[in-house]
Design an enzyme around this catalytic site. Structure first.
Site, PDB file in Angstrom:
ATOM      1  N   CYS A  96       0.821  -1.137  -0.105  1.00  0.00           N
ATOM      2  CA  CYS A  96       0.104  -0.039   0.039  1.00  0.00           C
ATOM      3  C   CYS A  96       0.900   1.351   0.068  1.00  0.00           C
ATOM      4  O   CYS A  96       0.790   2.099  -0.775  1.00  0.00           O
ATOM      5  CB  CYS A  96      -0.946   0.022   1.149  1.00  0.00           C
ATOM      6  SG  CYS A  96      -1.891   1.543   1.401  1.00  0.00           S
ATOM      7  N   CYS A 101      -1.716   1.816  -2.907  1.00  0.00           N
ATOM      8  CA  CYS A 101      -2.800   2.941  -2.756  1.00  0.00           C
ATOM      9  C   CYS A 101      -2.129   4.047  -2.775  1.00  0.00           C
ATOM     10  O   CYS A 101      -2.617   5.136  -3.513  1.00  0.00           O
ATOM     11  CB  CYS A 101      -3.349   2.761  -1.456  1.00  0.00           C
ATOM     12  SG  CYS A 101      -3.538   0.964  -0.558  1.00  0.00           S
ATOM     13  N   TYR A 238      -8.717  -3.886 -11.145  1.00  0.00           N
ATOM     14  CA  TYR A 238      -8.795  -2.548 -10.757  1.00  0.00           C
ATOM     15  C   TYR A 238      -7.523  -1.914 -10.791  1.00  0.00           C
ATOM     16  O   TYR A 238      -7.220  -0.663 -11.261  1.00  0.00           O
ATOM     17  CB  TYR A 238      -9.597  -2.409  -9.249  1.00  0.00           C
ATOM     18  CG  TYR A 238      -8.442  -2.889  -8.253  1.00  0.00           C
ATOM     19  CD1 TYR A 238      -7.576  -1.988  -7.593  1.00  0.00           C
ATOM     20  CD2 TYR A 238      -8.643  -4.217  -7.518  1.00  0.00           C
ATOM     21  CE1 TYR A 238      -6.853  -2.435  -6.464  1.00  0.00           C
ATOM     22  CE2 TYR A 238      -7.900  -4.587  -6.633  1.00  0.00           C
ATOM     23  CZ  TYR A 238      -7.230  -3.526  -6.112  1.00  0.00           C
ATOM     24  OH  TYR A 238      -6.214  -4.171  -5.119  1.00  0.00           O
TER      25      TYR A 238
END
Length: 532
Positions: A96, A101, A238
Site C-alpha cells: 500500500c 494505494c 482495478y
C-alpha cells in the site's frame, strides 16, 4: 572452535546466545560465565524471546505489531523486500505505502489536475501555452513522500518498543522463526504466537515469451525515473484500470488489453460505465484479446503480438512499456509452511484461515491479502490486525467483520461501492426479491466545464419486502471514495431505503443524489435527474 546451538524447547529457555566457545582448553570460569548469562536471560524473557513475532511489515503487519506492543506484549516484526524482477525495491510499509494505494492515488490526483486545468479555462482562468506533464517531477515528489512514510513507520515502531528486523522470515516450528538477512546471516527467534502478514506480489504470465524479460508490473511503475511512454496495460483488474487511467490522464498513449471482462467480482453494470468513461477519456481498449509474445526490436521498442479471440486474427503493435496487471500471488512460498503442515488453498496458494485468523497449526495466525477469502484491501488488513492483536493479548474476543466492506476504484471516473453487486443480490434473493433504485445525474462541476456526464450513475439495491433493507450501494462520479465512506457506516446500522429518504441532503453535492433516488429499474421510467 565448535558451535553449540541451544535447544530452546528442551530447556524451555529463549536464548539469544547461540554460540558458546567450546574446546578442551576452555576454562571453567568461561563456562560458568556463559551459564550465568543464559540463566539471567531466561529469567528476563521467560519461555520465549517474544510474545508475538509478525512476519510482514505491510499495513496489516504494522498495525498488528503496534497494537500488541501497546497492550504490553513484547513484539518483533520482520520485513524484507525481495526486489522485483526489474530490480525495484522499497522500504518498510508494504504494498500500500510503496507500490499500491499511496503512489496510485497521488498519480491519479496528477491526472485529475490535468483535467481540472482544462476545465479551468471554461471557468475563466487564462492559461496560455500548451499544457504538458513532466513525469520526472511527479515521480520524484511521490517517491520522496513514500520514503518519508517508510521512515515514519520505523520511528513509530521504535516509539512503541517494537523490534524491527530487516530480515526474511520463515517458520521452523509453531513457536520458532528463522530470520535471514541480506548478507546471509541467520538468526532464530521464538514467540508464543506467530502472525503471517506477508501479502502478495504481482503475477507475470509464464506462458508468454518475452513477458518477464520485457514487461513491468505495479511493483515497478511507481518507481520509474522516466516516463513509461506509450504503454500497453494487460489485464482488466482495478489495478490495470487505475494505472491505465492515470497514464492516459497525464497524456500518455495507453491501451488496455482485456481477455474477457473488466473488474471481475464487481457489479458489471458499474464496470461497464467505468470503462465507457475511460474510452471517452482517451484510453484505448483491445477487448477479447490475448497476448502471445513480446519482442524487443533493435530500436528499443517492444513489439507485442496478440490474438483477437473473436476472429482468431493475429495483430501486432509497438509500445515503449508493457505493464502486466494479471493478478497477484500470495507470498507464501518462502515461509516453509509445507514443513509445518499449514493448510493452503491449492487453487490460490493462500492460507486457509478461521474466523479468528487462525491457521491449521496452533499459535500460527495469518490475515490480510494472504488469507483465503479475505478482501485484498488495506483497511481490512489494518482492522483485522488490530483485532487479532487484542485477542492474542487477552484484551478482547471481538472478531473482524468482513461483511459490507466498502471500496473504491480510482479510475478517471471513480467508482465506489459497499455491499452486494446487483448480480450477487439477485443470486441470493432472486430477481423478484430485490428492488433497485437508480439515477443518472450530472455533477454541478461538470456543467460549466461542459463535460459529458453520461456515466455518472448511482444505484441502491434493497430487499423488496419489509423495511427494504439496503443490500448494496454503488456510485460512479467525482470523489466516489469520500461519498461511499459515509454511506458505508449505514450498513453497520442496518440501513433501509426509508432511512435513506429520511436523510437530509447537503446541497449542491453529488452525494445528495443518493438520498433522493426514487426511480426503480422495475418501473422502466427514465432515471435521469433533470433538476434540483
Amino acid at each position: 572452535m565448535a558451535k553449540l546451538v541451544s535447544n530452546r524447547h528442551q530447556t524451555g529457555g529463549a536464548l539469544h546466545i547461540t554460540e558458546l566457545i567450546s574446546s578442551a582448553s576452555v576454562k571453567a570460569a568461561s563456562i560458568v560465565l556463559c551459564l550465568l548469562l543464559i540463566i539471567i536471560q531466561y529469567a528476563h524473557t521467560g519461555k520465549y524471546d517474544y510474545d508475538l513475532v509478525v512476519i510482514g511489515g505491510g499495513s496489516g503487519g504494522l498495525a498488528c505489531s503496534k497494537e500488541a506492543a501497546q497492550l504490553g506484549q513484547k513484539v518483533a516484526v520482520l520485513d524484507y523486500v525481495e526486489p522485483s524482477v526489474k530490480g525495484t525495491k522499497w522500504g518498510l510499509g508494504g504494498t500500500c505505502v510503496n507500490v499500491g494505494c499511496i503512489p496510485k492515488k497521488l498519480m491519479h490526483q496528477a491526472a485529475l489536475l490535468g483535467t481540472a486545468v482544462k476545465d479551468a479555462k471554461k471557468y475563466g482562468w487564462q492559461i496560455s501555452g500548451p499544457i504538458c506533464h513532466d513525469w520526472a517531477t511527479m515521480a520524484e515528489a511521490i517517491q520522496n513522500h513514500v520514503r518519508s512514510l517508510n521512515w515514519g513507520h520505523r520511528v513509530q515502531l521504535q516509539d512503541k518498543k517494537v523490534k524491527y528486523l530487516n530480515v526474511k522470515g520463515s517458520l521452523v516450528d509453531k513457536h520458532t522463526v528463522k530470520g535471514l538477512s541480506k548478507a546471509g546471516k541467520e538468526m532464530i527467534l521464538t514467540a508464543k504466537n506467530i502472525v503471517i502478514a506477508t501479502g502478495g506480489r504481482p503475477n507475470y504470465p509464464t506462458n508468454i515469451p518475452g513477458a518477464v524479460e520485457h514487461g513491468i508490473t505495479s511493483d515497478d511503475i511507481f518507481w520509474l525515473k522516466k516516463s513509461p511512454g506509450k504503454t500497453l496495460v494487460v489485464g482488466a483488474s482495478y489495478v490495470a484500470l487505475e494505472c491505465a487511467g492515470f497514464l492516459t490522464g497525464i497524456g500518455l498513449d495507453t491501451t488496455v488489453m482485456v481477455r474477457s471482462i473488466a473488474l471481475r467480482g464487481f457489479d458489471q453494470q458499474m464496470a461497464g460505465l467505468v470503462t465507457d468513461y475511460m474510452d471517452a477519456y482517451g484510453t484505448k481498449f483491445a477487448w477479447m484479446c490475448v497476448p502471445k509474445r513480446v519482442d524487443k526490436l533493435s530500436s528499443g521498442a517492444l513489439q507485442v503480438t496478440w490474438t483477437d479471440t473473436h476472429t482468431g486474427n493475429e495483430h501486432k503493435d509497438t509500445y515503449d512499456s508493457v505493464l502486466w496487471a494479471v493478478g497477484r500471488a500470495p507470498e507464501t512460498k518462502a515461509l516453509g509452511l509445507d514443513k509445518l503442515g499449514v493448510q493452503l488453498r491449492k487453487e490460490t496458494g493462500k492460507i486457509v484461515v478461521g474466523a479468528d485468523e487462525s491457521t491449521s497449526v496452533p499459535n500460527i495466525y495469518a490475515f490480510g491479502d494472504i488469507g483465503e477469502g479475505r478482501p485484498e484491501l488495506t483497511p481490512t488488513a489494518i482492522k483485522a490486525g488490530k483485532f487479532l492483536a487484542r485477542r492474542l493479548a487477552g484484551h478482547s474476543t471481538e472478531l473482524m467483520n468482513y461483511d459490507n466492506v466498502p471500496t473504491t476504484v480510482f479510475t478517471p471516473l471513480e467508482y465506489g461501492c459497499v455491499g452486494l453487486s446487483e448480480e450477487e443480490a439477485e443470486k441470493r434473493h432472486g430477481k423478484d426479491g430485490i428492488e433497485v433504485y437508480h439515477a443518472f445525474y450530472k455533477p454541478l462541476e461538470f456543467s460549466v466545464a461542459e463535460r459529458d456526464a453520461s456515466q455518472c450513475y448511482l444505484k441502491v439495491i434493497c430487499e423488496r419486502g419489509g423495511d427494504q433493507k439496503i443490500l448494496g450501494l454503488h456510485f460512479t462520479g467525482p470523489n466516489a471514495g469520500e461519498v461511499t465512506q459515509g454511506f458505508a457506516m449505514g450498513f453497520q446500522c442496518g440501513a433501509t431505503y426509508s432511512h435513506l429518504l429520511q436523510t437530509v441532503g447537503i446541497h449542491p453535492t453529488c452525494a445528495e443524489e443518493l438520498i433522493k433516488v426514487s426511480i426503480t429499474k422495475r418501473s422502466g421510467l427514465d432515471a435521469t435527474v433533470t433538476g434540483c
